[in-house]
Design an enzyme around this catalytic site. Structure first.
Site, PDB file in Angstrom:
ATOM      1  N   HIS A 145       0.841  -1.195   0.000  1.00  0.00           N
ATOM      2  CA  HIS A 145       0.000   0.000   0.000  1.00  0.00           C
ATOM      3  C   HIS A 145       0.872   1.238   0.000  1.00  0.00           C
ATOM      4  CE1 HIS A 145      -3.168  -2.675   0.172  1.00  0.00           C
ATOM      5  NE2 HIS A 145      -4.008  -1.997   0.908  1.00  0.00           N
ATOM      6  N   LYS A 571     -13.766   6.025   6.025  1.00  0.00           N
ATOM      7  CA  LYS A 571     -14.092   7.022   4.995  1.00  0.00           C
ATOM      8  C   LYS A 571     -15.610   7.074   4.800  1.00  0.00           C
ATOM      9  CE  LYS A 571     -12.742   6.286   0.610  1.00  0.00           C
ATOM     10  NZ  LYS A 571     -13.879   6.340  -0.330  1.00  0.00           N
TER      11      LYS A 571
HETATM   12  P1  PGA Z   1      -7.239  -0.525  -0.005  1.00  0.00           P
HETATM   13  O1  PGA Z   1      -6.514  -0.224   1.364  1.00  0.00           O
HETATM   14  O2  PGA Z   1      -7.578   0.781  -0.645  1.00  0.00           O
HETATM   15  O3  PGA Z   1      -6.208  -1.290  -0.747  1.00  0.00           O
HETATM   16  O4  PGA Z   1      -8.423  -1.345   0.330  1.00  0.00           O
HETATM   17  C1  PGA Z   1      -6.967   0.708   2.197  1.00  0.00           C
HETATM   18  C2  PGA Z   1      -5.967   0.911   3.326  1.00  0.00           C
HETATM   19  O5  PGA Z   1      -5.073   0.129   3.545  1.00  0.00           O
HETATM   20  O6  PGA Z   1      -6.103   1.920   3.995  1.00  0.00           O
END
Ligand code: PGA
EC number: 4.1.1.31
Length: 904
Positions: A145, A571
């Protein structure tokens, strides 16, 4: 940087809360950095940066009044401005390093031995703990990520500085290479200063694979077996390998079109290569050491048979059965390497041998050596640590090193399945079917021995890519064993058909067998990530587990997994509603599993920032509801969190041990809450969550101007071009907040010092209740509530509403800005005041001195960076798009993220 040294050992400004105690290492490293800047950048540059620094520090301490002073930013030339940002960034990096050293030497959160002590006090014995672990799984899962802003070269320099500081701690004035320690340190800081901090090229999946591999090879591979060695002593027996490693890198293709079957092959191939070469080296070293002669020691028939099977006819080893046995093992390993890699290992064997069919076969031969050694000398030889460690390593890492998960979005699966059904002539319009019709059709197909795809038909690119992944996974099972890939995570799971679609796709590659006893080579894992989906989760999982074919496959494995997403739920509904929905959802899921009679394994998808489930892992795991852990947990680890938690073998060992201790405690500790209290507290949480949710949704989703306001106020678009990950910032081209990925959402708010995802709605929630007494009771008695409030306090302490007001000035429409920023400011004050009122503190983090110090030390360094960033964003947006302005914005993003310690 030098003056920090003289003034801030312990200073109390006019405002008592701004007293900062400073770690002497920070002063020492700050002085070195100052010297380096002077030496390489010149005296004028040094003095200008120093002026900005000291003015900002004095202002923070209340020694001079805020508005009267020009911090000198405007006097900097464009090049000097870039140098100033680098200087501040490096100071933060060195301050982080010094703090990490302090926590290395501080008491760790808890060790397994301490957890056992606590449990003993509650009547839980070592046997129960060992039984839990034997049947358990603790797995950190590394993901790519995009939140690590620093280049790997910078992190490597930082780690070298940390190594040198350790040499200095031991009182040595010279390094083992004969350099003077202080000079070597200055040289490393100079390398840092002269290294370009920004990536010029975008990152590819292959880069992400290599970065992760460096942690797997240098940290996890040596550390896990060492920890097990320690735990065997603590538990009084050898537990199974419950702590293992997972990865998403090369298998997570949700919103990342760059991840294909080639990435999958690359990731698995590189991992397997790494672990096999490691085994070859270890076995080679064993052979050198075990020089026991049959003339001087007895040899078991099993060992003799193993030695004979090696066909090692070297006369020099004729009386050395151990070495002959090890030559044979080495030859089989070399053959295994060749079978998987298609080439000989760098140090080939001279003997012909069959490859191992499985890691278990390899480990059984190693075990035969242990048993032979045990026959003499009362266990003196069989306790040989490298050999036992090697057996443990094989048990833990197999031939695959890390379990690689697959992940894709349910929307993609649905389209691929629809295409397969249509082209096979089974159902022309799957997407038009109701949920019940879909489920009926999918179940029928899952039970059928006929496949849907055919080499004689042509498919869309997406379908080809997805089918290729499924076949790649089957190939990986054949090459590296079933442990290489065990789970397929489904993002945005909303209903039962989302799960069955994945089983059906896996079936196309033989990874679901439609026999009388259905078998899942890879298990589907639902990922629930919005508030509504978390509410629906127990019902969806109940229906899934009620299907006899699924239950047969699950029972065979002994457990099923459910993943819950912290960032997207945040979110969607704001901090309080997110954490409460996750908590409640997990409890409800545990009940569904209990009803079905199978173990639940929860997979927590969390990041570094509080808005993404960040905060202390130890506290977070321990605060889980007891019923939801039961010895099984997987957790994502990503970006800057990997670099911090697994920086060195010692830091990694401390964190992995804390994760284990927390899991054991969360599973076996008595519940602190009575059922009645739990009921009262939960009812209050429902009310708080409701109030917080309304406030949050009405701002983020119901205000029509909000998406524009957010994009103009924060450096969202600049973050998207940072080159910190291989995947795009949005899943689609839309501007909607719903479609934006959670990471850039949280990241942008952090840069603008609002940190909205970590607190928005909490003030309104607390104001909606009169019962502050109950809230105080909850803080005292309920770890979940306490941990949540601690996280909010940390985020608020990093936010600065006055600085964010400057970011808000970037919003073009004045009316919209005043209205929307006004709401944020009011809620910030409400939240801040509410927190102090219910915790009884007079300032944030009053009782957490260490964290408060750490944050306050950094604030004066962040503020000038914020001001510069705002100025550069203004210039860039008004058409000054030259490279230096862009670089300046990117550098400030890096520097602010480094100083805040978690990015997105
Ligand atoms: P994702 O991860 O967008 O890959 O689902 C979100 C995150 O780790 O905050």
């Amino acid at each position: 940087m030098e003056k920090v040294a003289d003034k801030t050992v312990r200073t109390t400004g006019t405002n008592g809360s701004r007293s900062v105690e400073q770690n002497p290492d920070i002063r020492f490293l700050g002085r070195i950095l100052g010297d380096v800047i002077r030496r390489f950048g010149g005296d004028t540059l040094f003095r200008r940066i120093e002026y900005i620094r000291s003015t900002s520090v004095d202002r923070y301490r209340g020694l001079i009044s805020g508005d009267a002073v020009d911090p000198g930013l405007a006097a900097l030339s464009q090049d000097e401005a870039l140098d100033f940002v680098r200087g501040f960034m490096l100071f933060s990096m060195l301050a982080n390093l010094a703090e990490d050293r302090q926590s290395e030497s501080a008491e760790p959160d808890a060790t397994l031995a301490e957890a056992l002590e606590i449990l003993k006090g509650e009547g839980v014995g070592e046997d129960q703990v060992a039984a839990l672990l034997d049947d358990g799984l603790i797995m950190p899962v590394l993901t790519a990520h995009p939140t690590e802003v620093r280049r790997k070269s910078m992190i490597d320099h930082k780690n070298r500085i940390a190594d040198l500081m350790r040499v200095r701690d031991q009182g040595h004035s010279e390094t083992p290479d004969g350099e003077r320690v202080e000079e070597a340190l200055a040289r490393q800081v100079a390398f840092l200063w002269l290294t370009r901090p920004l990536r010029r090229e975008r990152l590819f999946v292959a880069d992400e694979v290599e970065t992760a591999l460096s942690y797997m090879r240098d940290i996890f591979l040596p550390v896990l077996p060492r920890l097990y060695g320690r735990w065997e002593g603590v538990l009084g027996r050898r537990p199974k390998s419950f702590l293992r490693l997972g990865s998403w890198i090369g298998g997570d293709r949700d919103g990342n079109p760059n991840v294909t079957v080639d990435s999958l092959r690359l990731a698995l191939g590189r991992s397997s290569d790494t672990v096999l070469l490691y085994y070859l080296d270890e076995v080679h070293a064993l052979g050198a050491e075990l020089s026991i002669s049959a003339e001087l020691a007895n040899v078991t028939p099993q060992l003799r048979a193993l030695a004979d099977r090696s066909h090692d006819a070297s006369p020099a080893r004729a009386d050395e059965p151990y070495r002959r046995a090890i030559s044979g093992i080495y030859a089989r390993l070399a053959a295994t390497y060749e079978a998987k890699k298609g080439k000989e290992p760098p140090r080939p064997s001279r003997l012909q041998a069959e490859p191992y069919a499985s890691p278990a076969e390899f480990s059984a031969e190693l075990q035969a050596i242990v048993e032979a050694l045990a026959c003499e000398g009362n266990g003196l030889l069989s306790a040989h640590a490298p050999l036992r460690r090697l057996i443990r390593t094989v048990e833990t890492f197999g031939f695959h090193l890390a379990t690689l998960d697959l992940r894709q979005n349910s929307n993609v699966h649905e389209k691929v399945v629809a295409e397969l059904l249509a082209t096979a002539g089974v159902q022309p319009d799957y997407l038009a079917l109701s949920e019940d019709e879909r489920v009926a059709l999918l179940r029928k197909e899952l039970g059928s021995e006929r496949l849907l795809s055919s080499p004689f038909l042509t498919y869309s690119e997406q379908t080809q890519t997805e089918l290729a992944i499924m076949h790649g996974a089957a190939e990986a099972h054949a090459l590296y064993g079933p442990a290489a890939i065990q789970y397929h995570v489904i993002s945005k799971t909303e209903q039962l058909s989302d799960l069955l679609e994945v089983h059906l796709l896996l079936k196309e590659a033989g990874l679901w067998s439609p026999t009388k006893a259905p078998h899942a080579g890879i298990m589907a894992v639902p990922l629930f990530e919005t508030i509504a989906d978390l509410e629906r989760a127990p019902e969806v999982v109940r229906k899934w587990l009620q299907l006899p074919e699924i239950m047969t496959a699950v029972t065979e494995r002994g457990h099923a997994e459910v993943m819950i997403g912290y960032s997207d739920s945040n979110k969607d509904g704001g901090y309080l509603t997110s954490v409460w929905s996750l908590y409640k959802g997990s409890e409800a899921l545990a009940a569904v599993f209990a009803e079905a009679g199978v173990h639940m394994q929860l997979f927590h998808g969390r990041g570094g920032a509080v808005g993404r489930g960040g905060g202390s892992s130890f506290a977070a795991i321990r605060a889980q509801s007891k019923v939801t852990v039961q010895g099984r947990i997987r957790i994502t680890e990503q970006g800057e969190v990997i670099a911090a938690k697994y920086a060195t073998p010692d830091i990694a060992a401390t964190n992995l041990e804390a994760m284990t201790a927390a899991t054991v405690l969360a599973s076996l500790e008595q519940d602190e809450l009575s059922e009645a209290d739990h009921g009262r507290f939960a009812a209050m949480m429902d009310r708080l969550s409701q109030a917080s949710f309304s406030e949050y949704r009405s701002l983020v989703y119901d205000e029509p101007g909000f998406p524009t306001f957010f994009r103009q106020m924060t450096p969202l678009s600049e973050i998207a071009t940072l080159n910190i990950g291989s995947r795009p910032a949005s899943r689609t081209k839309s501007d909607r907040i719903e479609d934006l990925r959670a990471i850039p959402w949280v990241f942008s708010w952090a840069q603008a010092r609002v940190m909205l995802p970590g607190w928005y709605g909490v003030g309104s929630a607390v104001s909606s209740t009169q019962d502050l007494g109950l809230l105080r009771e909850m803080i005292a008695a309920w770890p979940f509530f306490r941990t949540s409030l601690d996280n909010i306090a940390m985020v608020l302490a990093k936010s600065d509403i006055a600085i964010s007001a400057r970011y808000a000035e970037l919003v073009e429409d004045e009316k919209m800005r005043d209205h929307l920023f006004g709401r944020i400011r009011d809620e910030w004050h409400r939240t801040h005041d509410a927190l102090l009122e219910i915790t009884g503190e007079t300032s944030l983090l009053e009782r957490n001195r260490r964290l408060r110090n750490s944050i306050q030390l950094r604030l004066p360094y962040i503020e000038p960076l914020n001001h510069l960033q705002i100025e550069l964003m203004r210039r860039f947006r008004s058409g000054e798009t030259d490279q230096k302005v862009q670089d300046g914005i990117h550098l400030t993003i890096n520097a602010i993220a480094t100083a805040l310690r978690n990015s997105g």
